[in-house]
Design a protein around this motif. Sequence first.
Motif, PDB file in Angstrom:
ATOM      1  N   ARG A  93       0.841  -1.196   0.000  1.00 29.94           N
ATOM      2  CA  ARG A  93       0.000   0.000   0.000  1.00 29.94           C
ATOM      3  C   ARG A  93       0.877   1.246   0.000  1.00 29.94           C
ATOM      4  N   PRO A  94       0.444   2.306  -0.717  1.00 30.91           N
ATOM      5  CA  PRO A  94       1.242   3.526  -0.696  1.00 30.91           C
ATOM      6  C   PRO A  94       1.286   4.123   0.698  1.00 30.91           C
ATOM      7  N   VAL A  95       2.466   4.588   1.093  1.00 31.53           N
ATOM      8  CA  VAL A  95       2.649   5.211   2.404  1.00 31.53           C
ATOM      9  C   VAL A  95       2.476   6.714   2.243  1.00 31.53           C
ATOM     10  N   MET A  96       1.398   7.237   2.797  1.00 28.32           N
ATOM     11  CA  MET A  96       1.129   8.669   2.711  1.00 28.32           C
ATOM     12  C   MET A  96       1.797   9.359   3.894  1.00 28.32           C
ATOM     13  N   PRO A  97       2.674  10.331   3.651  1.00 27.75           N
ATOM     14  CA  PRO A  97       3.373  10.992   4.756  1.00 27.75           C
ATOM     15  C   PRO A  97       2.421  11.757   5.648  1.00 27.75           C
ATOM     16  N   ALA A  98       2.706  11.738   6.938  1.00 30.64           N
ATOM     17  CA  ALA A  98       1.885  12.498   7.880  1.00 30.64           C
ATOM     18  C   ALA A  98       2.165  13.985   7.719  1.00 30.64           C
ATOM     19  N   ASP A  99       1.131  14.798   7.932  1.00 34.42           N
ATOM     20  CA  ASP A  99       1.300  16.241   7.797  1.00 34.42           C
ATOM     21  C   ASP A  99       2.165  16.813   8.911  1.00 34.42           C
ATOM     22  N   GLY A 100       2.212  16.145  10.065  1.00 39.92           N
ATOM     23  CA  GLY A 100       3.014  16.643  11.175  1.00 39.92           C
ATOM     24  C   GLY A 100       2.291  17.736  11.946  1.00 39.92           C
ATOM     25  N   ASP A 101       2.890  18.093  13.068  1.00 38.41           N
ATOM     26  CA  ASP A 101       2.266  19.095  13.938  1.00 38.41           C
ATOM     27  C   ASP A 101       2.704  20.516  13.611  1.00 38.41           C
ATOM     28  N   ALA A 102       3.825  20.668  12.944  1.00 41.31           N
ATOM     29  CA  ALA A 102       4.358  22.007  12.695  1.00 41.31           C
ATOM     30  C   ALA A 102       3.495  22.739  11.676  1.00 41.31           C
ATOM     31  N   ALA A 103       3.187  24.004  12.006  1.00 34.33           N
ATOM     32  CA  ALA A 103       2.422  24.830  11.082  1.00 34.33           C
ATOM     33  C   ALA A 103       3.329  25.245   9.930  1.00 34.33           C
ATOM     34  N   PRO A 104       2.951  24.953   8.688  1.00 35.50           N
ATOM     35  CA  PRO A 104       3.824  25.293   7.570  1.00 35.50           C
ATOM     36  C   PRO A 104       3.779  26.792   7.267  1.00 35.50           C
ATOM     37  N   VAL A 105       4.863  27.305   6.740  1.00 32.23           N
ATOM     38  CA  VAL A 105       4.888  28.677   6.240  1.00 32.23           C
ATOM     39  C   VAL A 105       4.506  28.635   4.765  1.00 32.23           C
ATOM     40  N   TRP A 106       3.999  29.742   4.256  1.00 33.98           N
ATOM     41  CA  TRP A 106       3.653  29.818   2.838  1.00 33.98           C
ATOM     42  C   TRP A 106       4.876  30.288   2.071  1.00 33.98           C
ATOM     43  N   ALA A 107       5.569  29.345   1.448  1.00 39.15           N
ATOM     44  CA  ALA A 107       6.734  29.701   0.648  1.00 39.15           C
ATOM     45  C   ALA A 107       6.324  30.542  -0.559  1.00 39.15           C
ATOM     46  N   VAL A 108       5.207  30.157  -1.174  1.00 35.77           N
ATOM     47  CA  VAL A 108       4.631  30.933  -2.273  1.00 35.77           C
ATOM     48  C   VAL A 108       3.143  31.072  -1.996  1.00 35.77           C
ATOM     49  N   ALA A 109       2.664  32.300  -2.000  1.00 37.56           N
ATOM     50  CA  ALA A 109       1.245  32.575  -1.760  1.00 37.56           C
ATOM     51  C   ALA A 109       0.777  33.614  -2.780  1.00 37.56           C
ATOM     52  N   ALA A 110      -0.534  33.759  -2.869  1.00 30.99           N
ATOM     53  CA  ALA A 110      -1.112  34.712  -3.815  1.00 30.99           C
ATOM     54  C   ALA A 110      -1.304  36.063  -3.144  1.00 30.99           C
ATOM     55  N   ALA A 111      -0.815  37.112  -3.791  1.00 21.61           N
ATOM     56  CA  ALA A 111      -1.010  38.478  -3.321  1.00 21.61           C
ATOM     57  C   ALA A 111      -2.409  38.947  -3.722  1.00 21.61           C
ATOM     58  N   PRO A 112      -2.871  40.079  -3.166  1.00 22.56           N
ATOM     59  CA  PRO A 112      -4.197  40.595  -3.544  1.00 22.56           C
ATOM     60  C   PRO A 112      -4.360  40.824  -5.042  1.00 22.56           C
ATOM     61  N   ASP A 113      -3.267  41.125  -5.735  1.00 24.31           N
ATOM     62  CA  ASP A 113      -3.366  41.345  -7.182  1.00 24.31           C
ATOM     63  C   ASP A 113      -3.298  40.051  -7.982  1.00 24.31           C
ATOM     64  N   GLY A 114      -3.249  38.911  -7.275  1.00 21.07           N
ATOM     65  CA  GLY A 114      -3.225  37.619  -7.953  1.00 21.07           C
ATOM     66  C   GLY A 114      -1.867  37.114  -8.330  1.00 21.07           C
ATOM     67  N   LEU A 115      -0.818  37.919  -8.116  1.00 22.82           N
ATOM     68  CA  LEU A 115       0.531  37.495  -8.443  1.00 22.82           C
ATOM     69  C   LEU A 115       1.150  36.744  -7.267  1.00 22.82           C
ATOM     70  N   PRO A 116       2.160  35.913  -7.514  1.00 15.55           N
ATOM     71  CA  PRO A 116       2.763  35.134  -6.434  1.00 15.55           C
ATOM     72  C   PRO A 116       3.680  35.982  -5.564  1.00 15.55           C
ATOM     73  N   VAL A 117       3.700  35.656  -4.266  1.00 15.38           N
ATOM     74  CA  VAL A 117       4.596  36.305  -3.309  1.00 15.38           C
ATOM     75  C   VAL A 117       5.460  35.225  -2.684  1.00 15.38           C
ATOM     76  N   LEU A 118       6.770  35.450  -2.669  1.00 17.80           N
ATOM     77  CA  LEU A 118       7.713  34.470  -2.158  1.00 17.80           C
ATOM     78  C   LEU A 118       8.203  34.868  -0.770  1.00 17.80           C
ATOM     79  N   ASP A 119       8.183  33.899   0.164  1.00 18.74           N
ATOM     80  CA  ASP A 119       8.730  34.109   1.505  1.00 18.74           C
ATOM     81  C   ASP A 119      10.000  33.283   1.640  1.00 18.74           C
TER      82      ASP A 119
END
Length: 360
Positions: A270-296
């Motif tokens: 059976r495929p082993v699905m990795p656990a999400d873990g307890d740590a809250a992820p940061v958004w490495a790439v997210a959408a800005a209000p203008d719809g363009l990507p923002v990099l952290d």
Amino acid sequence: MSEPITDPVTDPVAGQLAEIVADVLPADVPEAVIGEVIAELLPAEGPQVLVDDRVEAVAAITELVEAATRQVFAPDPLADPVVALTTPGPAPADPVAAASARAGVDIRPVETHVDVAAAVSVLDGVFAPGAGHHFYPPSLLRNLLAAGAPVLLAWEGEAPVGVVLALPGWTANGQPLVQSGPMAVLPTARGRGVSVALKLAQRAWAIDRGVTEIRWTFDAMAAVNANLNLRRLGATVEAFLPGYEGLRDVDSCTPLPYDRLLVAWHLTGRPVMPADGDAAPVWAVAAAPDGLPVLDPAWTVAPAALVAVPADICALRRDDPAAASAWQHAVGGVLQEALAAGWHTGWDPRGAYRLTAPTR
């Protein structure tokens, strides 16, 4: 694609020919594709030569129908035919049967000229609608089949609605491998699991032949594909392939070649699905209000990170190519760096890749 030969309104000769075809057509041959096959097999003079004498025309069309529905491809060079895909009434526990039932389709191998025409029609409808040329010409599919390639079709009644291609091969150390190719599902059949049924049928084909791994690539910006491949099927990202397809066609919506992810689907256990873990992820790439990507840039020191991608990259490439290119640069840069550093890449239901840092 060949011109249809069954429009009696615009072409009286085609109308006569259509009547003859209807008279001799076996009940189990889908009318949606038989005309395409017959048009391809017609003599150079076209349909006119077949309607001058109706008796001769019936005989000729009967011969064409028999040729179109005859299995002409070489036997499978790797193993016996797949019993799971050809034996009627599979056991309810069969995952292919269960997935096919949920999707409302029947998965069958491509075997005849009619099947080839059906597969070509689905591929054209998804990848080359209105293009005036085939995405995969019938001759190419026939050669793939003659080499033992598994080409599987999803049928909804007599209508072909999905197809998946693949090539059998070998890994660098000589182990059998299936390299999966394009998969297409018509828009009218999406959203009910046809893709999952096709991939499970492909998996059954591979396992029956002793293959333990299927590999394929997909557009790294395609959220729907990432969700299917990584979250639903449990495939593992092996590599990021920048500009994998080379230069795009001149009519491409973006000036960039598409980046792709190489994934491996391990078929043993059976495929082993990795656990999400307890740590809250940061958004490495997210959408800005203008719809363009923002990099952290802080993602590189976080235990987990999310990389957002547009919900519909095809529409964005069509409507705003500059924004699509900006997203491809941002997402591709992070994925390439993360995979090179050993991060695990999965898919988060929030519509983003989920990167998990290697053990430090």
